[in-house]
Write a protein that holds these residues in place. Sequence first.
Motif, short mmCIF file in Angstrom:
data_model
loop_
_atom_site.label_atom_id
_atom_site.label_comp_id
_atom_site.label_asym_id
_atom_site.label_seq_id
_atom_site.Cartn_x
_atom_site.Cartn_y
_atom_site.Cartn_z
N ILE A 82 0.87 -1.18 0.00
CA ILE A 82 0.00 0.00 0.00
C ILE A 82 0.90 1.22 0.00
O ILE A 82 1.78 1.37 0.86
CB ILE A 82 -0.93 0.03 1.23
N ASP A 103 -3.05 -0.85 -3.00
CA ASP A 103 -3.94 0.26 -2.61
C ASP A 103 -3.09 1.51 -2.41
O ASP A 103 -1.85 1.47 -2.47
CB ASP A 103 -4.70 -0.09 -1.34
N TYR A 104 -3.76 2.64 -2.14
CA TYR A 104 -3.10 3.95 -2.01
C TYR A 104 -3.81 4.72 -0.90
O TYR A 104 -5.02 4.92 -0.96
CB TYR A 104 -3.20 4.69 -3.35
N ILE A 105 -3.06 5.14 0.13
CA ILE A 105 -3.63 5.89 1.25
C ILE A 105 -2.98 7.27 1.30
O ILE A 105 -1.76 7.39 1.26
CB ILE A 105 -3.41 5.16 2.59
N ILE A 113 -9.91 5.03 8.84
CA ILE A 113 -9.75 4.69 7.42
C ILE A 113 -8.51 3.82 7.21
O ILE A 113 -8.54 2.83 6.48
CB ILE A 113 -9.64 5.98 6.58
N VAL A 114 -7.40 4.17 7.89
CA VAL A 114 -6.18 3.39 7.75
C VAL A 114 -6.42 1.94 8.20
O VAL A 114 -6.06 0.98 7.51
CB VAL A 114 -5.03 4.01 8.56
N ARG A 116 -9.26 0.28 8.45
CA ARG A 116 -10.21 -0.43 7.59
C ARG A 116 -9.55 -0.80 6.24
O ARG A 116 -9.73 -1.90 5.73
CB ARG A 116 -11.45 0.43 7.37
N ARG A 117 -8.82 0.14 5.65
CA ARG A 117 -8.18 -0.13 4.35
C ARG A 117 -7.16 -1.27 4.48
O ARG A 117 -7.06 -2.14 3.60
CB ARG A 117 -7.49 1.13 3.81
N ASN A 120 -9.06 -4.60 5.02
CA ASN A 120 -9.65 -5.06 3.76
C ASN A 120 -8.57 -5.61 2.81
O ASN A 120 -8.77 -6.62 2.12
CB ASN A 120 -10.41 -3.93 3.07
N THR A 121 -7.43 -4.92 2.77
CA THR A 121 -6.34 -5.37 1.90
C THR A 121 -5.84 -6.75 2.32
O THR A 121 -5.63 -7.63 1.49
CB THR A 121 -5.18 -4.36 1.93
#
Length: 550
Positions: A82, A103-105, A113-114, A116-117, A120-121
């Motif tokens: 990520i 992904d991209y944060i 958000i961090v 959860r992302r 999910n990843t």
Amino acid sequence: MEKQKILIVDDSKMNRALLIDILEEQYDVAEAENGAEAISLLSRHRTDYSLLLLDIMMPEMDGFEVLAYINKYHWNDTLAVIMISADDSHANIKLAYDLGAFDYISRPFDSTIVQRRISNTMLLYARQQRLEKIIAEQFHEQENNNRLMISILSHIVEFRNGESGLHILHVNTITKYLLKQLVRLTDQYSLSKADISLISTASGLHDIGKISISDTILNKHGRLTSEEFEVIKTHSMIGANMLLDLPIEQQEAPLVKVASEICRWHHERYDGNGYPDGLKGEEIPIAAQVVALADVYDALTSERCYKKAYSHEEALKMILEGQCGAFNPILLRCLQEIADTLESELMDISSEQETENIQNIRNKIDYDRLFSYEKYTFLSRKQKDLQLLYIDSLTSVYNRRYYDEHFQDADDIQAMVIIDVDNFKYINDNYGRDAGDIVLQRIAQTVLSCVRKTDAVIRYGGDEFVIIFFSIPPDIFEKKLERIRHSVDSLIIDDCPELHMSVSLGGSYGSGTTKKLFKAADNMMYQSKNTKNKVTICFLNEDKGSRYFI
């Protein structure tokens, strides 16, 4: 339950601290402050990590450079990446995905958000890997089914043809060895490991067209008439047409395409005097060329209803003299160089049950290679416990004790080589002793793959190897040493792709005692060590002097 491990790569200590604060309760978190440090860490412990959080703007190596490196060596097959950055421009995001990011944060970070992302990843990546594993298992199952069906069909042909039942195994094995040697000698044909496996498997169908030939002709004792021989010759076209008559979607399968080429053209000859189409030279697909040579060699060395078997030596002589038609000169060279291995392997196949798996045969031959050296054969399969005395436990080649007890006072050795691993202390100090052990193992197996069965490979010291040769022509000796040097120079260790291996080789050629050859080879090796990754050879009792290879 053990926590999944995440590596955070960011040159900002504050950014790393923020992410650690968000993630450390749920994950095991490690840090790297720049791209170069991350690459070094991953090269040693890549399989420990499930996820990489990678900043873009960093000194030494930026995030895109790290991502490109990871993508090049397929490290993202086992871990997700990520990207993290304050720059969420379309160009940056697109480049990240193009280079293999998952992904991209964007910064500033929102903890929810961090989390959860990342969660999910991890979940999606785990599902993807499970799916890929299922697909791979299905592929291998289909491949095994293909081999099974080919084996059944080919054995039907053998049964009707009055053959021993081992012809298909023999042709498969000879084809595989010829192709592997061909790849070592030239890059003209661009054959991958998958290509070699495919051609070897397809070789089992080379005579499928004989199903249509009458038993009266197929199993006739004695010489065929001209008319009967013309009937026999039709089997190549019939076999190819049988495969081309399959449903269109099956015709497109790589296995069917290669098998149809082999069926039709395995009786073509390099000078254009074969059948059915009179193809010449490279007009003949390389798969058909190799199977043609394998088929002729096994036909000569096997007993048939119309002939006795020729010896290995007689068969080689007949082929090389052109008594069986013309073959590609480079394939004839391959046959000569694998001749000793073939003779031993085919004898062992013949002594096994017909249903024994080919890979098991190959594994057995690899073991035999360690224990059978012409007049120095002293181990049988019932004496495998002796490997504790004479086999190096790390590299599986002979050990110093074997050298001392069996070669120390020999006076009939043709040539000797001493090999020293370049920069081995540096490898141990910078990559660890585990990496050093892997280097020694890979080099030992590479050396074994480059020499003949009659050549003894010995681990003489920590990072030194000795090779002893009997009855080898001087030009072949030179080529083998250069091939060893080049093969080691080309090695890549998956977990440490940036680790470069090389060896310095010293060779001595000519009649002499072991001590005399060893001393000369040792002197040549130290000449090579001056610049590393070199071969230096001296010829005793000759005017050739020393030769130096770049």
